[in-house]
Design an enzyme around this catalytic site. Structure first.
Site, short mmCIF file in Angstrom:
data_model
loop_
_atom_site.label_atom_id
_atom_site.label_comp_id
_atom_site.label_asym_id
_atom_site.label_seq_id
_atom_site.Cartn_x
_atom_site.Cartn_y
_atom_site.Cartn_z
N TYR A 50 0.86 11.44 4.69
CA TYR A 50 -0.10 11.69 3.60
C TYR A 50 0.65 11.75 2.29
O TYR A 50 1.68 12.43 2.19
CB TYR A 50 -0.83 13.03 3.83
CG TYR A 50 -2.31 12.83 4.00
CD1 TYR A 50 -3.06 12.24 2.99
CD2 TYR A 50 -2.95 13.19 5.18
CE1 TYR A 50 -4.41 12.02 3.15
CE2 TYR A 50 -4.31 12.98 5.34
CZ TYR A 50 -5.04 12.39 4.32
OH TYR A 50 -6.37 12.16 4.48
N GLU A 52 -1.13 11.79 -1.15
CA GLU A 52 -2.10 11.77 -2.27
C GLU A 52 -1.36 11.93 -3.59
O GLU A 52 -0.45 12.76 -3.71
CB GLU A 52 -3.10 12.93 -2.12
CG GLU A 52 -4.22 12.61 -1.16
CD GLU A 52 -5.20 13.76 -1.03
OE1 GLU A 52 -4.97 14.82 -1.64
OE2 GLU A 52 -6.19 13.59 -0.32
N ASP A 195 -10.16 -11.03 -12.24
CA ASP A 195 -10.02 -10.79 -10.80
C ASP A 195 -9.45 -12.08 -10.21
O ASP A 195 -10.17 -13.07 -10.04
CB ASP A 195 -11.39 -10.46 -10.21
CG ASP A 195 -11.36 -10.39 -8.69
OD1 ASP A 195 -10.30 -10.66 -8.08
OD2 ASP A 195 -12.41 -10.08 -8.10
N THR A 221 -6.51 -9.25 -4.55
CA THR A 221 -6.24 -8.86 -3.17
C THR A 221 -4.81 -9.28 -2.89
O THR A 221 -4.23 -10.10 -3.62
CB THR A 221 -7.18 -9.59 -2.18
OG1 THR A 221 -7.09 -10.99 -2.44
CG2 THR A 221 -8.61 -9.14 -2.32
N LYS A 224 -4.94 -12.95 0.40
CA LYS A 224 -5.47 -14.32 0.36
C LYS A 224 -4.29 -15.27 0.08
O LYS A 224 -3.41 -15.38 0.92
CB LYS A 224 -6.58 -14.45 -0.67
CG LYS A 224 -7.78 -13.53 -0.41
CD LYS A 224 -8.90 -13.85 -1.35
CE LYS A 224 -9.84 -12.73 -1.65
NZ LYS A 224 -10.61 -12.18 -0.56
N ARG A 230 -3.63 -6.96 4.19
CA ARG A 230 -4.97 -6.82 3.62
C ARG A 230 -4.98 -5.63 2.65
O ARG A 230 -4.61 -4.52 3.04
CB ARG A 230 -5.94 -6.57 4.77
CG ARG A 230 -7.40 -6.70 4.46
CD ARG A 230 -8.16 -6.96 5.74
NE ARG A 230 -7.89 -8.32 6.19
CZ ARG A 230 -8.49 -9.42 5.72
NH1 ARG A 230 -9.45 -9.31 4.82
NH2 ARG A 230 -8.18 -10.60 6.16
C1 LIG Z 1 -12.66 -12.90 -6.24
C2 LIG Z 1 -12.70 -11.81 -5.20
N1 LIG Z 1 -12.58 -10.54 -5.59
C3 LIG Z 1 -12.59 -9.52 -4.72
C4 LIG Z 1 -12.72 -9.75 -3.37
C5 LIG Z 1 -12.84 -8.58 -2.44
O1 LIG Z 1 -11.77 -8.41 -1.62
P1 LIG Z 1 -11.89 -7.49 -0.30
O2 LIG Z 1 -12.56 -8.32 0.73
O3 LIG Z 1 -10.47 -7.13 0.01
O4 LIG Z 1 -12.69 -6.29 -0.67
C6 LIG Z 1 -12.84 -11.07 -2.90
C7 LIG Z 1 -12.97 -11.33 -1.46
O5 LIG Z 1 -13.44 -12.29 -0.99
C8 LIG Z 1 -12.83 -12.13 -3.84
O6 LIG Z 1 -12.96 -13.41 -3.47
#
Ligand SMILES: Cc1ncc(COP(=O)(O)O)c(C=O)c1O
Length: 414
Positions: A50, A52, A195, A221, A224, A230
């Site tokens: 843990y 935090e 993002d 993420t 990918k 993950r």
């Molecule tokens: C552009 C984008 N942002 C965020 C996410 C979310 O990721 P997670 O599945 O880890 O929550 C995805 C997942 O497909 C994504 O394509």
């Protein structure tokens, strides 16, 4: 005791999944194969701790070692993306995005993101997501040519006057112009949030422009195109924003960080920083270009007529069959892809008129352009005769043989 003895059901199912991953062809654009070294640390004793809080500011004692691990992950992440601050604690991309909104917005504030049906993500303001429930969401999309029209985005932004603009996508095959997005954000006084979950692995290899210095905040993420465990990450350059992001993630929306996953992120980043990574990212682009070329030559219409990144979107607007039909036919042949809406969509999101195909996972297995050429022709053969089950099964056998030449894992890591 081994897992096999302790829990035979999970042991056997994991082995079945190993066989599925090895024998089939993974072409879901958001999936990838991580390194055994990453999985080793994910399955380590680090899961027991843990911690935090953040390095040197924890709510538990005994964090001296995990502090060093998280600091390494942070430093590598900053180096990768060329930025000043990184939070490596988000459990997923969605939680990273939730953290960004919680840091920068108040409930009811306006956000402007890419429409889900045009390639955006649920967390970019979709009404079924907390991003569309806590905040007032508005959308831009792509034109019939499959590209973002930045003047249109500017126009919408000037009408909506959002507090935050989200750029980045789940199904956009072209380069995203972060500089233009920043100009628009500045014009309306909005934060720019990029993002880059899908393209991060390309960004860190300079195969796609970096959202820094344009974006105020960047999320991704790690599983990918980055090929790590993950999870999610958030980066920025401004100290005040970084403080808000840290508080939004913990204690805002998360509790104890997953120290085994943070260590695995650090291992993944080490790979992302290597020369080998640059070759991998280049190969993704080469492979996607071949996939696009063959499909176009075989008469298929690609959204935006091609690709700049790791994915292609085939449009079946000109065909009798749907994205769902194509998805099922490819699945029968051992190719995993996903149906997708396309610009000018006339079918429901459950049926769709498109198919999204990506090459990161096949590239990770070592598939080269000549192999992708074979795969692309098999895909076109299947689509040309979509109801021919015998053909699908024949192709499945052929592709299983091809896949057997590209070992990914020899065991399920236990
Ligand atoms: C552009 C984008 N942002 C965020 C996410 C979310 O990721 P997670 O599945 O880890 O929550 C995805 C997942 O497909 C994504 O394509």
């Amino acid at each position: 005791m081994s897992l096999e003895c302790f829990d035979k059901e999970i042991y056997e199912l994991t082995n079945k999944e190993l066989a599925r991953q090895c024998e089939g062809l993974e072409m879901i654009a958001s999936e990838n194969f991580t390194l055994p070294e990453v999985m080793e640390v994910m399955g380590s004793i680090l899961t027991n701790k843990y911690a935090e809080g953040y390095p040197q500011k924890r709510y538990y004692s005994g964090c001296e070692i995990v502090d060093q691990i998280e600091t390494l992950a942070i430093e590598r992440c900053k180096k990768l993306f060329n930025c000043n601050f990184a939070n490596v604690q988000p459990h997923s991309g969605s939680q990273a995005n939730q953290g960004v909104y919680a840091a920068l917005l108040n409930p009811g504030d306006k956000i402007l993101g890419m429409d889900l049906s045009h390639g955006g993500h649920l967390t970019h303001g979709a009404k079924v997501s907390s991003s569309g429930q806590f905040y007032e969401s508005f959308f831009y999309g792509v034109e019939l040519d499959g590209r973002i029209d930045y003047e249109k985005v500017r126009h919408i932004a000037n009408i909506v006057k959002p507090k935050l603009i989200v750029c980045g996508a789940s199904a956009y095959p072209r380069i995203i112009d972060f500089k233009k997005f920043r100009e628009i954000a500045d014009e309306v006084g909005a934060y720019l949030f990029a993002d880059i979950a899908h393209i991060a692995g390309l960004v860190v290899a300079n195969e796609h422009p970096n959202p820094f210095p344009y974006a105020h905040v960047v999320s991704s993420t790690t599983h990918k195109t980055l090929r790590g465990p993950r999870g999610g990450i958030i980066m920025c350059n401004d100290e005040e924003i970084a403080k808000k992001i840290n508080s939004a993630i913990f204690p805002g929306i998360q509790g104890g960080p997953l120290m085994n996953i943070i260590a695995a992120k650090a291992v993944g980043f080490k790979f992302n920083l290597s020369d080998e990574w640059k070759i991998y990212a280049k190969n993704i682009i080469k492979n996607t270009q071949v996939l696009a070329k063959v499909l176009i030559e075989r008469g298929y219409k690609l959204v935006s007529d091609g690709t700049d990144n790791h994915l292609v979107l085939i449009s079946f607007l000109d065909r009798e069959f749907s994205g769902k039909d194509a998805d099922l036919a490819l699945a029968n042949a051992g190719i995993t892809a996903n149906k997708n809406t396309v610009p000018g969509e006339k079918r429901s999101p459950f049926i769709t008129s498109g198919l999204r195909l990506g090459t990161p996972a096949l590239t990770a297995r070592g598939f080269k352009e000549e192999d992708i050429q074979i795969v692309a022709n098999c895909i076109a053969d299947i689509l040309d005769d979509i109801n021919n089950i015998d053909l699908q099964l024949n192709i499945k056998a052929k592709l299983k043989e091809l896949a057997s030449k590209f070992t990914i894992y020899t065991k399920a890591m236990f």
